[in-house]
Design a protein around this motif. Structure first.
Motif, PDB file in Angstrom:
ATOM      1  N   ALA A 276       0.834  -1.199   0.000  1.00  0.00           N
ATOM      2  CA  ALA A 276       0.000   0.000   0.000  1.00  0.00           C
ATOM      3  C   ALA A 276       0.871   1.251   0.000  1.00  0.00           C
ATOM      4  O   ALA A 276       0.557   2.243  -0.673  1.00  0.00           O
ATOM      5  N   GLN A 277       1.975   1.210   0.736  1.00  0.00           N
ATOM      6  CA  GLN A 277       2.894   2.347   0.749  1.00  0.00           C
ATOM      7  C   GLN A 277       3.481   2.593  -0.638  1.00  0.00           C
ATOM      8  O   GLN A 277       3.651   3.747  -1.053  1.00  0.00           O
ATOM      9  N   LYS A 281       3.169   5.874  -2.967  1.00  0.00           N
ATOM     10  CA  LYS A 281       4.360   6.551  -3.477  1.00  0.00           C
ATOM     11  C   LYS A 281       4.230   6.857  -4.967  1.00  0.00           C
ATOM     12  O   LYS A 281       4.663   7.915  -5.438  1.00  0.00           O
ATOM     13  N   VAL A 282       3.617   5.925  -5.738  1.00  0.00           N
ATOM     14  CA  VAL A 282       3.396   6.161  -7.171  1.00  0.00           C
ATOM     15  C   VAL A 282       2.511   7.389  -7.359  1.00  0.00           C
ATOM     16  O   VAL A 282       2.797   8.257  -8.194  1.00  0.00           O
ATOM     17  N   LEU A 283       1.448   7.471  -6.568  1.00  0.00           N
ATOM     18  CA  LEU A 283       0.554   8.618  -6.650  1.00  0.00           C
ATOM     19  C   LEU A 283       1.268   9.906  -6.253  1.00  0.00           C
ATOM     20  O   LEU A 283       1.099  10.950  -6.896  1.00  0.00           O
ATOM     21  N   ALA A 284       2.075   9.842  -5.202  1.00  0.00           N
ATOM     22  CA  ALA A 284       2.785  11.028  -4.717  1.00  0.00           C
ATOM     23  C   ALA A 284       3.788  11.527  -5.757  1.00  0.00           C
ATOM     24  O   ALA A 284       3.896  12.736  -6.008  1.00  0.00           O
ATOM     25  N   GLN A 285       4.521  10.613  -6.370  1.00  0.00           N
ATOM     26  CA  GLN A 285       5.517  11.010  -7.370  1.00  0.00           C
ATOM     27  C   GLN A 285       4.848  11.616  -8.600  1.00  0.00           C
ATOM     28  O   GLN A 285       5.374  12.553  -9.203  1.00  0.00           O
ATOM     29  N   LEU A 301      -3.392   5.552 -12.567  1.00  0.00           N
ATOM     30  CA  LEU A 301      -2.744   4.967 -11.394  1.00  0.00           C
ATOM     31  C   LEU A 301      -2.712   3.451 -11.491  1.00  0.00           C
ATOM     32  O   LEU A 301      -1.690   2.819 -11.180  1.00  0.00           O
ATOM     33  N   PHE A 302      -3.827   2.857 -11.947  1.00  0.00           N
ATOM     34  CA  PHE A 302      -3.880   1.394 -12.080  1.00  0.00           C
ATOM     35  C   PHE A 302      -2.838   0.902 -13.084  1.00  0.00           C
ATOM     36  O   PHE A 302      -2.120  -0.070 -12.841  1.00  0.00           O
ATOM     37  N   THR A 303      -2.724   1.602 -14.223  1.00  0.00           N
ATOM     38  CA  THR A 303      -1.748   1.205 -15.238  1.00  0.00           C
ATOM     39  C   THR A 303      -0.320   1.299 -14.702  1.00  0.00           C
ATOM     40  O   THR A 303       0.501   0.389 -14.896  1.00  0.00           O
ATOM     41  N   SER A 304      -0.016   2.385 -13.998  1.00  0.00           N
ATOM     42  CA  SER A 304       1.332   2.568 -13.451  1.00  0.00           C
ATOM     43  C   SER A 304       1.661   1.509 -12.407  1.00  0.00           C
ATOM     44  O   SER A 304       2.772   0.963 -12.385  1.00  0.00           O
ATOM     45  N   CYS A 305       0.708   1.200 -11.548  1.00  0.00           N
ATOM     46  CA  CYS A 305       0.938   0.208 -10.484  1.00  0.00           C
ATOM     47  C   CYS A 305       1.046  -1.204 -11.060  1.00  0.00           C
ATOM     48  O   CYS A 305       1.841  -2.013 -10.577  1.00  0.00           O
ATOM     49  N   ARG A 306       0.256  -1.485 -12.108  1.00  0.00           N
ATOM     50  CA  ARG A 306       0.334  -2.817 -12.714  1.00  0.00           C
ATOM     51  C   ARG A 306       1.673  -3.008 -13.425  1.00  0.00           C
ATOM     52  O   ARG A 306       2.261  -4.103 -13.382  1.00  0.00           O
ATOM     53  N   GLU A 307       2.189  -1.962 -14.058  1.00  0.00           N
ATOM     54  CA  GLU A 307       3.498  -2.049 -14.709  1.00  0.00           C
ATOM     55  C   GLU A 307       4.610  -2.294 -13.698  1.00  0.00           C
ATOM     56  O   GLU A 307       5.632  -2.910 -14.019  1.00  0.00           O
ATOM     57  N   ARG A 308       4.408  -1.819 -12.468  1.00  0.00           N
ATOM     58  CA  ARG A 308       5.403  -2.023 -11.401  1.00  0.00           C
ATOM     59  C   ARG A 308       5.117  -3.289 -10.584  1.00  0.00           C
ATOM     60  O   ARG A 308       5.756  -3.516  -9.559  1.00  0.00           O
ATOM     61  N   ILE A 332     -10.630  12.436  -3.515  1.00  0.00           N
ATOM     62  CA  ILE A 332     -11.072  12.337  -4.906  1.00  0.00           C
ATOM     63  C   ILE A 332     -11.804  13.623  -5.284  1.00  0.00           C
ATOM     64  O   ILE A 332     -12.592  14.158  -4.507  1.00  0.00           O
ATOM     65  N   ARG A 333     -11.522  14.111  -6.474  1.00  0.00           N
ATOM     66  CA  ARG A 333     -12.263  15.252  -6.993  1.00  0.00           C
ATOM     67  C   ARG A 333     -12.523  15.053  -8.480  1.00  0.00           C
ATOM     68  O   ARG A 333     -11.787  14.341  -9.156  1.00  0.00           O
ATOM     69  N   ARG A 334     -13.560  15.712  -8.952  1.00  0.00           N
ATOM     70  CA  ARG A 334     -13.975  15.559 -10.341  1.00  0.00           C
ATOM     71  C   ARG A 334     -13.109  16.412 -11.258  1.00  0.00           C
ATOM     72  O   ARG A 334     -12.945  17.608 -11.040  1.00  0.00           O
ATOM     73  N   HIS A 335     -12.537  15.770 -12.272  1.00  0.00           N
ATOM     74  CA  HIS A 335     -11.729  16.482 -13.255  1.00  0.00           C
ATOM     75  C   HIS A 335     -12.637  17.269 -14.183  1.00  0.00           C
ATOM     76  O   HIS A 335     -13.834  16.998 -14.298  1.00  0.00           O
ATOM     77  N   SER A 336     -12.077  18.245 -14.865  1.00  0.00           N
ATOM     78  CA  SER A 336     -12.860  19.084 -15.763  1.00  0.00           C
ATOM     79  C   SER A 336     -13.480  18.288 -16.908  1.00  0.00           C
ATOM     80  O   SER A 336     -14.507  18.693 -17.464  1.00  0.00           O
ATOM     81  N   ASP A 337     -12.891  17.135 -17.265  1.00  0.00           N
ATOM     82  CA  ASP A 337     -13.454  16.306 -18.332  1.00  0.00           C
ATOM     83  C   ASP A 337     -14.441  15.281 -17.805  1.00  0.00           C
ATOM     84  O   ASP A 337     -14.932  14.431 -18.560  1.00  0.00           O
ATOM     85  N   GLY A 338     -14.698  15.328 -16.501  1.00  0.00           N
ATOM     86  CA  GLY A 338     -15.730  14.467 -15.931  1.00  0.00           C
ATOM     87  C   GLY A 338     -15.229  13.233 -15.214  1.00  0.00           C
ATOM     88  O   GLY A 338     -15.998  12.583 -14.488  1.00  0.00           O
ATOM     89  N   GLN A 339     -13.965  12.859 -15.341  1.00  0.00           N
ATOM     90  CA  GLN A 339     -13.468  11.655 -14.680  1.00  0.00           C
ATOM     91  C   GLN A 339     -12.952  11.963 -13.272  1.00  0.00           C
ATOM     92  O   GLN A 339     -12.550  13.082 -12.980  1.00  0.00           O
ATOM     93  N   ASP A 340     -13.001  10.932 -12.430  1.00  0.00           N
ATOM     94  CA  ASP A 340     -12.547  11.087 -11.046  1.00  0.00           C
ATOM     95  C   ASP A 340     -11.029  11.028 -10.986  1.00  0.00           C
ATOM     96  O   ASP A 340     -10.393  10.158 -11.594  1.00  0.00           O
ATOM     97  N   CYS A 341     -10.445  11.968 -10.225  1.00  0.00           N
ATOM     98  CA  CYS A 341      -8.992  12.026 -10.064  1.00  0.00           C
ATOM     99  C   CYS A 341      -8.623  11.957  -8.589  1.00  0.00           C
ATOM    100  O   CYS A 341      -9.362  12.447  -7.725  1.00  0.00           O
ATOM    101  N   LEU A 342      -7.484  11.352  -8.329  1.00  0.00           N
ATOM    102  CA  LEU A 342      -6.974  11.206  -6.958  1.00  0.00           C
ATOM    103  C   LEU A 342      -5.918  12.269  -6.688  1.00  0.00           C
ATOM    104  O   LEU A 342      -5.084  12.562  -7.554  1.00  0.00           O
TER     105      LEU A 342
END
Length: 360
Positions: A276-277, A281-285, A301-308, A332-342
């Motif tokens: 989990a840490q 860290k991926v999100l923080a970077q 985030l899912f794509t980056s974590c799966r690659e690692r 979580i907040r709503r992005h201007s294009d409508g998708q959820d962002c962390l």
């Protein structure tokens, strides 16, 4: 009849135990939230700490005074090329300073306070070189080489080369480097420790240092311990309060701006699993690399974590995100294009320090 009563009593105890466990689960999902860590004002907390009456002052003074009988042995070890490493419970600052002021009068002494948050080791080496230069000028034969000041215009290798140079007999001109808390936050990184070990191994340098962190020996490899620092270990517990050293560290139970925000977030983060840490860290970077974005899309985030190889499915990632949200580490907040962002609700400075905390 008696056996039946015992069985009923044990059954009642077991039933009450599991009822209590079930009722505990019905409450809040987690008590480890940043907002639930009750912190007081730092000035108020320090004021209360200063009002605590010291105990066993006479015994502590007597214990520290008893070490004075070892001063001659310590000087002998220094003269024969050893470095003195003082360890044991309690502040050793007063003890080392008393030793330096009374037993090292034949030395030129440079003092470094390792408990400070940042230290310029090049300036320390330059100060030592200047002191050694002054000693060499006082020698009968004077200086017969091309070394000239100023040292601040030279490279670190040149300064260390001067400290290690065969100017005169090694025991005639020595500079003693006293380091309070060589394992302090300003010296704890690998580069600083290797640089200090190079300085300590110079022929005209002797070192006296103290450590307080239980894992301090892990800072050095075998060569650094036995060859460069050439430590002679001395167990000198003083049980004295860390009054001076503690002033420069934020109190865990007090508000302290960015430093304290990092500390509280680190406490919560280290209660989670290593995997989990790593996801955090991926999100923080990503947030540090893209400060202008509104957040990191969950798919990204899912794509980056799966690659690692941190997660194998969206379900696994969602379980980590649930932990982050429960602990208020991620929002979580709503992005201007409508998708959820962390995004992580921390300033850039706080987030950079938190990433360093994760690496340790």
């Amino acid at each position: 009849m008696e056996e039946i009563d015992i069985d009923e009593e044990e059954f009642g105890f077991s039933r009450n135990y599991f009822l209590a466990k079930e009722s505990g689960k019905s409450g809040k999902k987690s008590a480890r939230k940043l907002s639930e860590i009750d912190l007081v004002d730092e000035q108020e907390l320090r004021a209360e700490v200063s009002n605590i009456e010291p105990k066993h002052e006479k015994e502590i003074a007597s214990l520290i005074n008893s070490y004075k009988s070892q001063y001659n042995d310590w000087v002998f070890e220094l003269r024969y090329g050893f470095g003195l490493l003082m360890y044991g419970f309690g502040s050793k600052k007063s003890l080392i300073e008393d030793f330096a002021s009374t037993a090292l009068t034949d030395y030129s002494v440079i003092v470094v306070n390792g408990y400070l948050q940042s230290i310029n080791l090049k300036q320390v080496a330059i100060a030592m070189a200047e002191v050694l230069w002054d000693q060499l000028k006082m020698q009968p034969k004077g200086l017969h080489h091309k070394d000239e000041q100023p040292f601040d215009s030279r490279s670190m290798d040149d300064v260390i080369g001067f400290l290690d140079g065969p100017h005169v007999s090694e025991n005639e001109c020595l500079v003693c480097l006293v380091i309070h808390n060589i394992d302090g936050p300003g010296l704890r990184d690998s580069d600083s420790q290797h640089l200090l070990s190079r300085i300590a191994s110079c022929s005209h340098v002797r070192i006296v240092a103290s450590i307080d962190h239980v894992n301090a020996p892990l800072l050095w490899d075998k060569k650094m311990v036995h060859v460069e620092f050439n430590w002679c270990w001395h167990h000198v517990p003083t049980f004295a309060a860390y009054k001076v050293e503690g002033v420069f560290h934020p109190l865990i139970l007090a508000h302290g701006g960015t430093s304290q925000t990092v500390k509280t977030a680190s406490i919560v983060l280290h209660s989670l699993t290593p995997n989990a840490q790593s996801v955090f860290k991926v999100l923080a970077q990503h947030q540090l690399a893209h400060p202008d974005q509104e957040g990191m899309p969950i798919d990204t985030l899912f794509t980056s974590c799966r690659e690692r190889f941190l997660v194998s499915s969206q379900v696994t990632l969602n379980s980590h995100l649930t932990e982050f949200k429960d602990h208020e580490l991620v929002k979580i907040r709503r992005h201007s294009d409508g998708q959820d962002c962390l995004y992580i609700p921390l300033s850039k400075d706080a987030l950079e320090k938190l990433v360093l905390e994760i690496n340790q």
